[in-house]
Scaffold this motif. Structure first.
Motif, PDB file in Angstrom:
ATOM      1  N   ALA A  90      36.262  64.211   4.247  1.00 50.38           N
ATOM      2  CA  ALA A  90      35.341  65.205   4.816  1.00 50.38           C
ATOM      3  C   ALA A  90      33.891  65.011   4.399  1.00 50.38           C
ATOM      4  CB  ALA A  90      35.806  66.620   4.441  1.00 50.38           C
ATOM      5  N   ASP A  91      33.553  63.883   3.781  1.00 50.83           N
ATOM      6  CA  ASP A  91      32.164  63.695   3.343  1.00 50.83           C
ATOM      7  C   ASP A  91      31.211  63.446   4.508  1.00 50.83           C
ATOM      8  OD1 ASP A  91      33.500  61.205   3.623  1.00 50.83           O
ATOM      9  OD2 ASP A  91      31.965  60.203   2.425  1.00 50.83           O
ATOM     10  N   SER A  92      31.700  62.854   5.598  1.00 53.61           N
ATOM     11  CA  SER A  92      30.857  62.670   6.786  1.00 53.61           C
ATOM     12  C   SER A  92      31.754  62.600   8.021  1.00 53.61           C
ATOM     13  CB  SER A  92      30.013  61.392   6.687  1.00 53.61           C
ATOM     14  OG  SER A  92      30.838  60.247   6.794  1.00 53.61           O
ATOM     15  N   LEU A  93      31.190  62.938   9.163  1.00 48.81           N
ATOM     16  CA  LEU A  93      31.953  62.890  10.410  1.00 48.81           C
ATOM     17  C   LEU A  93      32.414  61.468  10.688  1.00 48.81           C
ATOM     18  CD1 LEU A  93      33.095  64.170  12.957  1.00 48.81           C
ATOM     19  CD2 LEU A  93      30.847  63.942  14.015  1.00 48.81           C
ATOM     20  N   SER A  94      31.573  60.480  10.448  1.00 47.70           N
ATOM     21  CA  SER A  94      31.960  59.097  10.734  1.00 47.70           C
ATOM     22  C   SER A  94      33.133  58.659   9.849  1.00 47.70           C
ATOM     23  CB  SER A  94      30.775  58.153  10.595  1.00 47.70           C
ATOM     24  OG  SER A  94      30.241  58.201   9.294  1.00 47.70           O
ATOM     25  N   PHE A 123      36.083  68.926  12.145  1.00 53.75           N
ATOM     26  CA  PHE A 123      35.309  68.498  10.982  1.00 53.75           C
ATOM     27  C   PHE A 123      34.317  69.568  10.559  1.00 53.75           C
ATOM     28  CE2 PHE A 123      31.473  66.541   9.209  1.00 53.75           C
ATOM     29  CZ  PHE A 123      32.018  65.906   8.111  1.00 53.75           C
ATOM     30  N   VAL A 124      34.321  69.888   9.263  1.00 56.18           N
ATOM     31  CA  VAL A 124      33.296  70.713   8.633  1.00 56.18           C
ATOM     32  C   VAL A 124      32.822  69.908   7.426  1.00 56.18           C
ATOM     33  CG1 VAL A 124      32.734  72.880   7.482  1.00 56.18           C
ATOM     34  CG2 VAL A 124      34.398  72.868   9.346  1.00 56.18           C
ATOM     35  N   GLU A 125      31.551  69.557   7.407  1.00 59.10           N
ATOM     36  CA  GLU A 125      31.029  68.671   6.371  1.00 59.10           C
ATOM     37  C   GLU A 125      31.352  69.176   4.961  1.00 59.10           C
ATOM     38  OE1 GLU A 125      27.003  66.190   5.281  1.00 59.10           O
ATOM     39  OE2 GLU A 125      27.015  67.494   7.026  1.00 59.10           O
ATOM     40  N   GLY A 126      31.967  68.283   4.191  1.00 56.01           N
ATOM     41  CA  GLY A 126      32.306  68.581   2.814  1.00 56.01           C
ATOM     42  C   GLY A 126      33.528  69.461   2.628  1.00 56.01           C
ATOM     43  N   GLN A 127      34.129  69.935   3.724  1.00 58.78           N
ATOM     44  CA  GLN A 127      35.250  70.866   3.601  1.00 58.78           C
ATOM     45  C   GLN A 127      36.494  70.445   4.364  1.00 58.78           C
ATOM     46  OE1 GLN A 127      34.098  74.900   4.597  1.00 58.78           O
ATOM     47  NE2 GLN A 127      32.034  74.529   3.852  1.00 58.78           N
ATOM     48  N   LEU A 128      36.335  70.027   5.621  1.00 56.74           N
ATOM     49  CA  LEU A 128      37.494  69.834   6.485  1.00 56.74           C
ATOM     50  C   LEU A 128      37.411  68.543   7.277  1.00 56.74           C
ATOM     51  CD1 LEU A 128      40.072  71.109   7.895  1.00 56.74           C
ATOM     52  CD2 LEU A 128      38.478  71.979   9.615  1.00 56.74           C
ATOM     53  N   GLY A 145      29.921  75.702  12.103  1.00 56.96           N
ATOM     54  CA  GLY A 145      29.787  74.383  11.492  1.00 56.96           C
ATOM     55  C   GLY A 145      31.004  73.507  11.730  1.00 56.96           C
ATOM     56  N   ASN A 146      32.014  74.027  12.429  1.00 55.89           N
ATOM     57  CA  ASN A 146      33.199  73.242  12.772  1.00 55.89           C
ATOM     58  C   ASN A 146      32.875  72.442  14.027  1.00 55.89           C
ATOM     59  OD1 ASN A 146      36.499  73.342  12.214  1.00 55.89           O
ATOM     60  ND2 ASN A 146      35.888  72.625  14.231  1.00 55.89           N
ATOM     61  N   ASN A 147      32.949  71.127  13.926  1.00 57.17           N
ATOM     62  CA  ASN A 147      32.667  70.258  15.056  1.00 57.17           C
ATOM     63  C   ASN A 147      33.931  69.492  15.403  1.00 57.17           C
ATOM     64  OD1 ASN A 147      29.870  70.982  14.944  1.00 57.17           O
ATOM     65  ND2 ASN A 147      29.717  69.664  13.162  1.00 57.17           N
ATOM     66  N   CYS A 148      34.177  69.342  16.689  1.00 57.50           N
ATOM     67  CA  CYS A 148      35.381  68.663  17.154  1.00 57.50           C
ATOM     68  C   CYS A 148      34.991  67.335  17.801  1.00 57.50           C
ATOM     69  CB  CYS A 148      36.111  69.544  18.166  1.00 57.50           C
ATOM     70  SG  CYS A 148      37.475  68.688  18.977  1.00 57.50           S
ATOM     71  N   PHE A 149      35.535  66.239  17.265  1.00 53.13           N
ATOM     72  CA  PHE A 149      35.391  64.926  17.881  1.00 53.13           C
ATOM     73  C   PHE A 149      36.709  64.636  18.579  1.00 53.13           C
ATOM     74  CE2 PHE A 149      36.455  60.407  17.621  1.00 53.13           C
ATOM     75  CZ  PHE A 149      35.427  59.868  18.368  1.00 53.13           C
ATOM     76  N   TYR A 150      36.648  64.243  19.850  1.00 57.18           N
ATOM     77  CA  TYR A 150      37.876  63.969  20.595  1.00 57.18           C
ATOM     78  C   TYR A 150      37.679  62.765  21.508  1.00 57.18           C
ATOM     79  CZ  TYR A 150      42.312  64.784  22.811  1.00 57.18           C
ATOM     80  OH  TYR A 150      43.607  64.623  23.248  1.00 57.18           O
ATOM     81  N   ILE A 151      38.713  61.915  21.565  1.00 56.72           N
ATOM     82  CA  ILE A 151      38.680  60.727  22.419  1.00 56.72           C
ATOM     83  C   ILE A 151      39.521  61.010  23.659  1.00 56.72           C
ATOM     84  CG2 ILE A 151      39.111  58.242  22.537  1.00 56.72           C
ATOM     85  CD1 ILE A 151      39.019  58.273  19.416  1.00 56.72           C
ATOM     86  N   ASP A 152      38.870  61.403  24.739  1.00 55.12           N
ATOM     87  CA  ASP A 152      39.566  61.767  25.986  1.00 55.12           C
ATOM     88  C   ASP A 152      40.368  60.607  26.555  1.00 55.12           C
ATOM     89  OD1 ASP A 152      38.692  64.474  26.232  1.00 55.12           O
ATOM     90  OD2 ASP A 152      36.731  63.744  26.891  1.00 55.12           O
ATOM     91  N   GLY A 153      39.913  59.388  26.344  1.00 59.85           N
ATOM     92  CA  GLY A 153      40.573  58.217  26.920  1.00 59.85           C
ATOM     93  C   GLY A 153      41.971  57.971  26.380  1.00 59.85           C
ATOM     94  N   LEU A 154      42.359  58.649  25.312  1.00 60.72           N
ATOM     95  CA  LEU A 154      43.698  58.459  24.757  1.00 60.72           C
ATOM     96  C   LEU A 154      44.742  59.314  25.454  1.00 60.72           C
ATOM     97  CD1 LEU A 154      42.872  58.345  20.951  1.00 60.72           C
ATOM     98  CD2 LEU A 154      43.409  56.437  22.468  1.00 60.72           C
ATOM     99  N   ASP A 155      44.301  60.281  26.230  1.00 59.02           N
ATOM    100  CA  ASP A 155      45.245  61.145  26.936  1.00 59.02           C
ATOM    101  C   ASP A 155      45.792  60.430  28.159  1.00 59.02           C
ATOM    102  OD1 ASP A 155      44.976  63.254  25.162  1.00 59.02           O
ATOM    103  OD2 ASP A 155      43.334  64.163  26.284  1.00 59.02           O
TER     104      ASP A 155
END
Length: 157
Positions: A90-94, A123-128, A145-155
């Protein structure tokens, strides 16, 4: 008056004119936070996105071919059992995203039909850093602060 005196007076008048601000200043405030533009080629720096919280509508950034991060939004998996915490990432989104995409290779080696792999992260920086499977829904959580990264192409299409 001498030429020298005229020069001094002119310099004083010019100095006074430059000291006062122009009356033609814009009254439009400048933005305090501006997101980098989306990219359709290359790998954007996802860590630069979602810093203009709170978002009042679902706003997505990144590269649509690689996946988008939706700011102040919680993603819920279609199957509630397809979520797994990896808070050590959880230290960074990347870092969280890279751990998620690394699970694809592991999934290829699994013979278990019930095995699921990461399609996106909450993702929540430093937490989740929470991996999720196929997407159920996205819910706006303005200011969370909750951000969702999603790869639509996998569906499956």
């Amino acid at each position: 008056m001498s030429f020298k005196m005229y020069t001094v007076i002119l310099a004083m008048i010019a100095g006074t004119a430059f000291a006062y601000p122009s009356r033609n200043c814009s009254s439009t405030p400048t933005p305090t936070c501006q997101e980098p533009p989306n990219q359709t080629t290359g790998y954007p720096d996802y860590d630069l996105f979602c810093h203009c919280s709170p978002y009042t509508k679902q706003t997505s950034w990144g590269n649509p071919y690689l996946g988008l991060v939706t700011c102040d939004t919680k993603c819920t998996p279609k199957n509630p059992t397809q979520r797994e915490a990896h808070n050590d990432k959880a230290d960074s989104l990347s870092t969280c995203m890279n751990a998620c995409t690394g699970s694809f290779e592991k999934a290829k080696r699994q013979s278990d039909d019930d095995y699921w792999f990461c399609h996106g992260v909450n993702f929540v920086e430093g937490q989740l850093c929470e991996f999720i499977g196929s997407l159920g829904e996205k819910t706006l959580a303005s200011g969370s602060g909750n951000n969702c990264f999603y790869i639509d192409g996998l569906d499956p299409q």
